[in-house]
Design an enzyme around this catalytic site. Structure first.
Site, short mmCIF file in Angstrom:
data_model
loop_
_atom_site.label_atom_id
_atom_site.label_comp_id
_atom_site.label_asym_id
_atom_site.label_seq_id
_atom_site.Cartn_x
_atom_site.Cartn_y
_atom_site.Cartn_z
N HIS A 44 60.00 13.12 21.24
CA HIS A 44 60.53 11.91 21.86
C HIS A 44 61.87 11.58 21.21
CE1 HIS A 44 59.50 7.77 23.75
NE2 HIS A 44 60.80 7.91 23.65
N GLU A 71 59.82 13.49 25.93
CA GLU A 71 59.62 12.11 26.38
C GLU A 71 60.86 11.28 26.09
OE1 GLU A 71 56.11 10.63 24.44
OE2 GLU A 71 54.87 11.68 25.91
N HIS A 191 49.21 7.67 23.35
CA HIS A 191 49.58 6.56 22.45
C HIS A 191 48.35 6.00 21.74
CE1 HIS A 191 52.96 4.13 20.95
NE2 HIS A 191 51.95 3.38 20.55
C1 LIG Z 1 55.41 7.46 24.64
C2 LIG Z 1 54.58 7.35 23.43
O1 LIG Z 1 53.69 6.55 23.32
C3 LIG Z 1 54.83 8.27 22.34
O2 LIG Z 1 55.01 9.50 22.92
C4 LIG Z 1 56.07 8.00 21.58
O3 LIG Z 1 56.72 9.22 21.41
C5 LIG Z 1 55.82 7.49 20.21
O4 LIG Z 1 57.10 7.31 19.65
P1 LIG Z 1 57.24 7.15 18.07
O5 LIG Z 1 56.78 8.44 17.45
O6 LIG Z 1 58.74 6.89 17.91
O7 LIG Z 1 56.38 5.98 17.68
N1 LIG Z 2 52.84 10.16 24.67
C1 LIG Z 2 52.07 9.83 23.48
C2 LIG Z 2 52.52 10.69 22.35
O1 LIG Z 2 53.23 11.67 22.55
C3 LIG Z 2 52.07 10.40 20.98
O2 LIG Z 2 51.76 9.04 20.81
P1 LIG Z 2 51.10 8.69 19.37
O3 LIG Z 2 49.88 9.54 19.24
O4 LIG Z 2 52.13 9.01 18.32
O5 LIG Z 2 50.77 7.22 19.45
#
Ligand SMILES: CC(=O)[C@@H](O)[C@H](O)COP(=O)(O)O
Ligand SMILES: NCC(=O)COP(=O)(O)O
Length: 239
Positions: A44, A71, A191
């Site tokens: 991300h 993402e 998440h």
């Molecule tokens: C979209 C989502 O919920 C996660 O994929 C996100 O990548 C978390 O980002 P952080 O690792 O910056 O918290």
């Molecule tokens: N899209 C969710 C993700 O890639 C990871 O979310 P998290 O497990 O770090 O909360």
């Protein structure tokens, strides 16, 4: 059909950046987790590059042989990166620039025209699209209207309620997955999913294609080891 595990490696980049060097090496970590059984790599890259850098997305491309999921909020810089890198999937997330983490799904009704245009751009370039949504039926129906291949159910509220013993919090996610299946939209989720909640979640959600997990998985690995944790998730997903 079983649910694929995509490991989000943002937190490895966080650790790497904390000392300004290249330890832990992100590319090596991605190679290793795929060898341990991960069925995808998720990153991300945020506008401030607090963890994943745009260059990381380029460096990872040649070594991700499972599914590559990028993402982010589709600002122009992000769109250009994704079109350059050509991952398996792009997941669109409506993050504010200063958000500490992702904290909301798309309003697929309010942003119909924008999402329709952005999704078409990625699909025309052969990239599978997913959009991050709250478990609200109207948002799922709006997702159909914008032409996305998949949705990603935003599971923070489920995870929080489940940790308090309220397993009934799964119901909106079940209802939305059923509706998505009816509309022939693929269902991803992510998440705050964890070893504690993943088995229940995957058992209850029909047609779940992919979970992307990062924060809990990396945290659990500090105690249990990354190879062990990846296989613990795989076993729970396949049970
Ligand atoms: C979209 C989502 O919920 C996660 O994929 C996100 O990548 C978390 O980002 P952080 O690792 O910056 O918290
Ligand atoms: N899209 C969710 C993700 O890639 C990871 O979310 P998290 O497990 O770090 O909360």
């Amino acid at each position: 059909m079983s649910t694929k595990l995509s490991v989000n490696i943002n937190k490895i980049a966080t650790l790497r950046n904390s000392r300004g060097g290249d330890v832990p090496n992100l590319v090596q970590f991605a190679k290793d987790v795929q060898e341990y059984g991960a069925e995808g790599i998720t990153i991300h890259p945020r506008p401030d590059e607090r963890h994943i850098r745009y260059q990381d997305a380029r460096d990872l491309k040649p070594i991700v042989y499972t599914e590559y999921n990028i993402e982010g909020n589709p600002i122009q810089k992000f769109m250009d990166l994704v079109l350059e890198v050509q991952p398996t999937q792009v997941t669109l997330v409506p993050d504010a620039v200063d958000a500490i983490t992702s904290n909301a799904g798309w309003d697929t009704i309010k942003h119909k025209d924008f999402l329709t245009e952005v999704i078409a751009e990625f699909k025309n370039n052969g990239i599978r699209t997913s959009i991050f949504v709250d478990p609200v039926i109207e948002m799922i129906e709006g997702a159909k209207e914008v032409g996305t291949d998949r949705i990603e159910l935003y599971t923070e509220e489920f995870a929080h309620q489940y940790s308090l013993g309220n397993s009934k919090a799964i119901q909106p996610y079940v209802d939305c997955a059923v509706r998505a299946n009816e509309l022939e939209i693929g269902v991803n989720a992510g998440h705050d999913l964890s070893l504690d909640n993943i088995a229940f979640f995957v058992k209850e959600i029909p047609g779940l294609l992919e979970v992307s997990i990062g924060h809990a998985l990396i945290s659990e690995s500090l105690y249990l080891g990354i190879e062990n944790v990846v296989n613990m998730y795989l076993n729970k997903l396949k049970a």
